[in-house]
Design a protein around this motif. Structure first.
Motif, PDB file in Angstrom:
ATOM      1  N   GLY A  12       0.817  -1.200   0.000  1.00  0.00           N
ATOM      2  CA  GLY A  12       0.000   0.000   0.000  1.00  0.00           C
ATOM      3  C   GLY A  12       0.852   1.251   0.000  1.00  0.00           C
ATOM      4  O   GLY A  12       0.677   2.162  -0.822  1.00  0.00           O
ATOM      5  N   ASP A  13       1.814   1.293   0.902  1.00  0.00           N
ATOM      6  CA  ASP A  13       2.654   2.463   1.139  1.00  0.00           C
ATOM      7  C   ASP A  13       3.812   2.513   0.149  1.00  0.00           C
ATOM      8  O   ASP A  13       4.582   1.559   0.034  1.00  0.00           O
ATOM      9  CB  ASP A  13       3.180   2.393   2.579  1.00  0.00           C
ATOM     10  N   GLN A  14       3.954   3.616  -0.556  1.00  0.00           N
ATOM     11  CA  GLN A  14       5.043   3.749  -1.529  1.00  0.00           C
ATOM     12  C   GLN A  14       6.423   3.644  -0.874  1.00  0.00           C
ATOM     13  O   GLN A  14       7.379   3.176  -1.508  1.00  0.00           O
ATOM     14  CB  GLN A  14       4.925   5.067  -2.282  1.00  0.00           C
ATOM     15  N   ASP A  15       6.532   4.023   0.393  1.00  0.00           N
ATOM     16  CA  ASP A  15       7.822   3.910   1.082  1.00  0.00           C
ATOM     17  C   ASP A  15       8.200   2.454   1.358  1.00  0.00           C
ATOM     18  O   ASP A  15       9.356   2.166   1.681  1.00  0.00           O
ATOM     19  CB  ASP A  15       7.794   4.685   2.404  1.00  0.00           C
ATOM     20  N   ARG A  16       7.236   1.551   1.237  1.00  0.00           N
ATOM     21  CA  ARG A  16       7.516   0.141   1.492  1.00  0.00           C
ATOM     22  C   ARG A  16       8.116  -0.557   0.261  1.00  0.00           C
ATOM     23  O   ARG A  16       8.604  -1.684   0.367  1.00  0.00           O
ATOM     24  CB  ARG A  16       6.254  -0.584   1.950  1.00  0.00           C
TER      25      ARG A  16
ATOM     26  N   GLU B  34       0.713   8.085  -6.296  1.00  0.00           N
ATOM     27  CA  GLU B  34       1.052   7.107  -5.262  1.00  0.00           C
ATOM     28  C   GLU B  34       1.529   5.778  -5.838  1.00  0.00           C
ATOM     29  O   GLU B  34       1.904   4.876  -5.088  1.00  0.00           O
ATOM     30  CB  GLU B  34      -0.148   6.852  -4.328  1.00  0.00           C
TER      31      GLU B  34
ATOM     32  N   SER C 112       3.399  -0.026  -5.411  1.00  0.00           N
ATOM     33  CA  SER C 112       2.573   0.542  -4.344  1.00  0.00           C
ATOM     34  C   SER C 112       1.230   0.943  -4.944  1.00  0.00           C
ATOM     35  O   SER C 112       1.160   1.664  -5.936  1.00  0.00           O
ATOM     36  CB  SER C 112       3.254   1.749  -3.705  1.00  0.00           C
TER      37      SER C 112
ATOM     38  N   GLY D 148      -1.259   2.423  -3.114  1.00  0.00           N
ATOM     39  CA  GLY D 148      -2.003   3.405  -2.344  1.00  0.00           C
ATOM     40  C   GLY D 148      -3.085   2.703  -1.539  1.00  0.00           C
ATOM     41  O   GLY D 148      -3.074   1.479  -1.378  1.00  0.00           O
ATOM     42  N   ILE D 149      -4.037   3.478  -1.047  1.00  0.00           N
ATOM     43  CA  ILE D 149      -5.054   2.938  -0.142  1.00  0.00           C
ATOM     44  C   ILE D 149      -6.390   2.788  -0.857  1.00  0.00           C
ATOM     45  O   ILE D 149      -6.821   3.681  -1.576  1.00  0.00           O
ATOM     46  CB  ILE D 149      -5.232   3.870   1.076  1.00  0.00           C
TER      47      ILE D 149
ATOM     48  N   TYR E 186       7.416  -2.364  12.249  1.00  0.00           N
ATOM     49  CA  TYR E 186       8.363  -2.455  11.128  1.00  0.00           C
ATOM     50  C   TYR E 186       9.051  -3.816  11.103  1.00  0.00           C
ATOM     51  O   TYR E 186       9.325  -4.372  10.035  1.00  0.00           O
ATOM     52  CB  TYR E 186       9.390  -1.331  11.215  1.00  0.00           C
TER      53      TYR E 186
END
Length: 292
Positions: free
Chosen positions: A33-37, A56, A73, A75-76, A272
């Motif tokens: 979901g999270d682009q940072d992941r 996103e 990613s 997004g939500i 994390y």
């Protein structure tokens, strides 16, 4: 021929939202979901050969222990899943030159690596849940002709159990890929039905300043059971992924790191670490899935 208004391409020939061309995307795909992941996964890759981002939707393709993988990613929410799934399928199964579906279709293997909240007291934080089915409360999939892929008996049982207000739309149930479930399962992993909502607050029974239409939602969700399967967790993407994958002929599995327990009111002390454990487990399972 698919019209330009329906399949939108960028000037460089990439598909509109994902900003990728067919040669940029692997057959084995991890959703986050999270682009940072995305980098939390590709940091383990041997090589990264493609990178792009638009809004996103962040995409990286590379190899892990010799296997080509793509991480995206989303997004939500189920609305974003509608974009990502349709564009991924187009990248593999539509000829961008002729704008026609290919005669030989490619089956994608999609693994969602996500975070989720448990609805059952016996599924603790920091554990992993495989979604055996997605129960959609979001209505997105109802835009498609979908009856052939639904488990309507489970839908009816859920509607009766929760006294579901059909003004909110009829919930739908789609099961996961049986092949992927068998491959990714282990003794340490919990399994159950994952509920997918169209929002984070009211649709998941959270109260801030607004009164809920159903203030007993989480209690009725956690007490639902169908053929010895319980609703284990609540999030915002799985049912949409399962539904579109089934309709398009792809295999999909949702792997959830449990970072919160709604029944106990607890949250992971180190979410994390829980997510990283799930990432490494998923990568190893993908490598052993098959060889192209």
């Amino acid at each position: 021929m698919i019209k330009a208004s329906e399949l939108i391409l960028n000037p460089d020939g990439s598909v509109y939202h994902l900003n990728a061309r067919p040669e940029n995307i692997a057959q084995d795909i991890i959703f986050v979901g999270d682009q940072d992941r995305v980098e939390k996964i590709t940091q383990y890759f041997d090589t990264v050969t493609f990178r792009t981002q638009k809004r996103e939707f962040k995409t990286q393709t590379g190899t892990y222990k010799g296997k080509e993988l793509t991480v995206i990613s989303t997004g939500i929410g189920p609305d974003n899943i509608d974009i990502v799934m349709n564009e991924l399928d187009a990248l593999h199964n539509i000829d961008f030159e002729t704008r026609k579906p290919k005669k030989e279709l490619t089956k994608l293997h999609i693994i969602r690596v996500g975070t989720s909240g448990s609805l059952q007291k016996n599924i603790p934080v920091d554990s992993i849940v495989i979604s055996t089915a997605g129960l959609g409360m979001d209505n997105m999939l109802r835009s498609y002709k979908m009856e052939d892929v639904c488990n309507m008996k489970m839908e009816d049982a859920f509607i009766k159990h929760t006294q579901w207000n059909l003004d909110k739309g009829r919930p739908y149930v789609i099961e996961c890929s049986e092949m992927l479930k068998k491959h990714f399962d282990s003794e340490d992993i919990h399994k159950g039905i994952t509920a997918t909502s169209g929002g984070f607050y009211g649709p998941q029974g959270r109260v801030l300043r607004l009164q809920l239409e159903d203030d007993k939602l989480n209690d009725t969700l956690s007490s639902f059971e169908f053929k010895k399967q319980k609703l284990t967790n609540l999030e915002m993407e799985t049912a949409a992924i399962y539904g579109l994958s089934s309709l398009l002929g792809h295999d999909a599995l949702s792997m959830n790191a449990i970072v919160a327990n709604r029944a106990n009111g607890t949250f992971s002390e180190d979410p994390y670490k829980a997510i990283d454990s799930l990432i490494q487990y998923t990568l190893e399972k993908l490598v052993s899935l098959y060889n192209h």
